[in-house]
Design a protein around this motif. Structure first.
Motif, PDB file in Angstrom:
ATOM      1  N   THR A  50       1.596  -3.130  14.883  1.00 22.46           N
ATOM      2  CA  THR A  50       0.869  -3.894  15.894  1.00 22.46           C
ATOM      3  C   THR A  50      -0.638  -3.784  15.712  1.00 22.46           C
ATOM      4  N   ASP A  51      -1.079  -2.989  14.733  1.00 20.93           N
ATOM      5  CA  ASP A  51      -2.501  -2.833  14.406  1.00 20.93           C
ATOM      6  C   ASP A  51      -2.667  -3.091  12.911  1.00 20.93           C
ATOM      7  N   PRO A  52      -2.752  -4.363  12.492  1.00 23.48           N
ATOM      8  CA  PRO A  52      -2.790  -4.668  11.057  1.00 23.48           C
ATOM      9  C   PRO A  52      -3.887  -3.933  10.289  1.00 23.48           C
ATOM     10  N   GLU A  53      -5.014  -3.660  10.933  1.00 23.48           N
ATOM     11  CA  GLU A  53      -6.084  -2.962  10.221  1.00 23.48           C
ATOM     12  C   GLU A  53      -5.666  -1.550   9.811  1.00 23.48           C
ATOM     13  N   SER A  54      -4.742  -0.947  10.558  1.00 25.52           N
ATOM     14  CA  SER A  54      -4.275   0.392  10.189  1.00 25.52           C
ATOM     15  C   SER A  54      -3.464   0.368   8.907  1.00 25.52           C
ATOM     16  N   LEU A  55      -3.030  -0.845   8.502  1.00 22.27           N
ATOM     17  CA  LEU A  55      -2.219  -0.982   7.294  1.00 22.27           C
ATOM     18  C   LEU A  55      -3.056  -1.202   6.043  1.00 22.27           C
ATOM     19  N   ARG A  56      -4.347  -1.487   6.201  1.00 26.47           N
ATOM     20  CA  ARG A  56      -5.163  -1.831   5.036  1.00 26.47           C
ATOM     21  C   ARG A  56      -5.144  -0.740   3.963  1.00 26.47           C
ATOM     22  N   PRO A  57      -5.385   0.535   4.305  1.00 23.12           N
ATOM     23  CA  PRO A  57      -5.329   1.567   3.258  1.00 23.12           C
ATOM     24  C   PRO A  57      -3.922   1.808   2.718  1.00 23.12           C
ATOM     25  N   VAL A  58      -2.900   1.467   3.507  1.00 25.62           N
ATOM     26  CA  VAL A  58      -1.512   1.630   3.062  1.00 25.62           C
ATOM     27  C   VAL A  58      -1.171   0.580   2.009  1.00 25.62           C
ATOM     28  N   ASP A  60      -3.271  -1.145   0.077  1.00 27.00           N
ATOM     29  CA  ASP A  60      -4.208  -1.250  -1.042  1.00 27.00           C
ATOM     30  C   ASP A  60      -3.561  -0.782  -2.348  1.00 27.00           C
ATOM     31  N   GLY A  61      -3.467  -1.675  -3.319  1.00 28.54           N
ATOM     32  CA  GLY A  61      -2.908  -1.338  -4.615  1.00 28.54           C
ATOM     33  C   GLY A  61      -1.400  -1.459  -4.720  1.00 28.54           C
ATOM     34  N   ALA A  62      -0.731  -1.830  -3.629  1.00 29.76           N
ATOM     35  CA  ALA A  62       0.728  -1.981  -3.668  1.00 29.76           C
ATOM     36  C   ALA A  62       1.103  -3.347  -4.246  1.00 29.76           C
ATOM     37  N   GLU A  63       2.362  -3.450  -4.678  1.00 32.09           N
ATOM     38  CA  GLU A  63       2.857  -4.690  -5.280  1.00 32.09           C
ATOM     39  C   GLU A  63       3.887  -5.398  -4.416  1.00 32.09           C
ATOM     40  N   ALA A  64       4.641  -4.639  -3.615  1.00 27.42           N
ATOM     41  CA  ALA A  64       5.723  -5.222  -2.832  1.00 27.42           C
ATOM     42  C   ALA A  64       5.802  -4.533  -1.476  1.00 27.42           C
ATOM     43  N   LEU A  65       6.339  -5.277  -0.502  1.00 25.50           N
ATOM     44  CA  LEU A  65       6.376  -4.803   0.882  1.00 25.50           C
ATOM     45  C   LEU A  65       7.729  -5.076   1.501  1.00 25.50           C
ATOM     46  N   LEU A  83       0.370 -10.092   7.011  1.00 25.92           N
ATOM     47  CA  LEU A  83       0.539 -10.676   5.684  1.00 25.92           C
ATOM     48  C   LEU A  83      -0.801 -10.919   5.008  1.00 25.92           C
ATOM     49  N   ASP A  84      -1.829 -11.268   5.779  1.00 31.64           N
ATOM     50  CA  ASP A  84      -3.166 -11.430   5.194  1.00 31.64           C
ATOM     51  C   ASP A  84      -3.683 -10.103   4.646  1.00 31.64           C
ATOM     52  N   VAL A  85      -3.463  -9.022   5.397  1.00 32.25           N
ATOM     53  CA  VAL A  85      -3.870  -7.696   4.918  1.00 32.25           C
ATOM     54  C   VAL A  85      -3.065  -7.314   3.676  1.00 32.25           C
ATOM     55  N   ALA A  86      -1.766  -7.664   3.668  1.00 34.30           N
ATOM     56  CA  ALA A  86      -0.928  -7.371   2.496  1.00 34.30           C
ATOM     57  C   ALA A  86      -1.456  -8.092   1.261  1.00 34.30           C
ATOM     58  N   LYS A  87      -1.763  -9.374   1.399  1.00 39.71           N
ATOM     59  CA  LYS A  87      -2.277 -10.131   0.252  1.00 39.71           C
ATOM     60  C   LYS A  87      -3.613  -9.567  -0.224  1.00 39.71           C
ATOM     61  N   ALA A  88      -4.473  -9.199   0.711  1.00 35.17           N
ATOM     62  CA  ALA A  88      -5.766  -8.636   0.341  1.00 35.17           C
ATOM     63  C   ALA A  88      -5.610  -7.325  -0.425  1.00 35.17           C
ATOM     64  N   GLY A  89      -4.528  -6.592  -0.149  1.00 33.85           N
ATOM     65  CA  GLY A  89      -4.279  -5.334  -0.843  1.00 33.85           C
ATOM     66  C   GLY A  89      -3.618  -5.493  -2.194  1.00 33.85           C
ATOM     67  N   GLY A  90      -3.245  -6.730  -2.550  1.00 33.89           N
ATOM     68  CA  GLY A  90      -2.631  -6.988  -3.852  1.00 33.89           C
ATOM     69  C   GLY A  90      -1.137  -7.182  -3.836  1.00 33.89           C
TER      70      GLY A  90
END
Length: 281
Positions: A50-58, A60-65, A83-90
């Protein structure tokens, strides 16, 4: 790197174990995950969907979710932001754990409506996506564990109505295949067990696994509703009882998708009971 959200849940925990056993690099995340919950070598991060920003460091550098649909808290999620944070992380691939209710109970906000919105966001994300739609989980019968341990008894409604409930481990293995293998992008899998199993049959299977009889007490709908309202919201209770008592043909359909993905039949409820009987002893 594969990120698994809801890593301490019935599906997430099994998925982390399956992925780690193959040598995959895994980051397990939930609101309260710790190293003690996970296989050796799995990275753990606390985060909140419920806090997408908390996922940004998680991310970062990942390939799949592996993304859970949020369950009872799904209405609090902002799937597009996640999903936007996921794409930004790669991240380029997402596997969503959704619900059969998207198609069988679309009018129900608790079972179909919110899950549909999350599915739509995943489909429109630009990522390679796979959607998993399980029906009822075998592990829902953990709700009976206390009464089995204390009284060797199970109380439940609709004793003779069967549903093809599914083993969460089978869901996890399908998810692992979709996360690691090509050929699953753009696919939606309905995940069920191999046979219709009634509550009375489930009680018998638990008794067989224990090696002693378990008494079955059939509740009325009103009795079951009063009990369920102690820990679930009213809309969830009413829709759940509708599914248990008056399932649609689609909710009783046995899907071939587990076998098609895994190359073996899904496990039976009796298999699940044997594997998890320690919870009922």
């Amino acid at each position: 790197m594969i990120v698994v959200t809801g890593a301490t849940g019935n599906v997430g925990r099994s998925l982390v174990q399956s992925l780690a056993a193959t040598g995959a690099q895994v980051t397990a995340t939930s609101r309260a995950v710790s190293a003690a919950d996970l296989p050796q070598g799995v990275r753990h991060r606390q985060a909140d969907l419920t806090d997408p920003e908390s996922l940004r460091p998680v991310f970062d550098g990942a390939e799949a979710l592996f993304l859970q649909n949020g369950g009872p808290s799904a209405h609090l999620l902002s799937p597009q932001d996640i999903l936007d944070v996921a794409k930004a992380g790669g991240i380029g691939r997402v596997v969503l754990l959704s619900s059969q209710g998207v198609t069988t109970r679309p009018e129900s906000a608790s079972h179909g409506g919110v899950a549909r919105a999350i599915e739509d966001a995943v489909r429109q994300s630009g990522l390679d996506w796979t959607i998993l739609r399980p029906g009822g989980f075998n592990s829902n019968t953990y709700a009976w564990a206390e009464s089995v341990r204390a009284r060797r008894a199970i109380a439940a409604p609709f004793a003779g109505i069967g549903l093809p409930t599914v083993d969460p481990d089978d869901i996890a293995q399908v998810a692992a295949a979709a996360l690691r293998e090509d050929g699953h992008a753009g696919r939606t899998y309905e995940l069920t067990g191999p046979a219709l199993t009634t509550p009375r049959q489930q009680a018998e299977a638990i008794g067989d696994a224990l090696g002693e009889p378990v008494r079955f007490i059939e509740q009325t709908r009103d009795e079951a509703r009063a009990q369920m309202l102690q820990f679930l919201p009213e809309p969830v209770v009413d829709t759940t009882l509708d599914i248990l008592g008056e399932p649609t043909p689609a909710e009783q359909r046995i899907s071939p998708d587990v076998e098609q993905v895994l190359g073996r039949a899904p496990r039976t409820f009796a298999d699940w009971a044997q594997s998890h009987i320690a919870a009922f002893r």
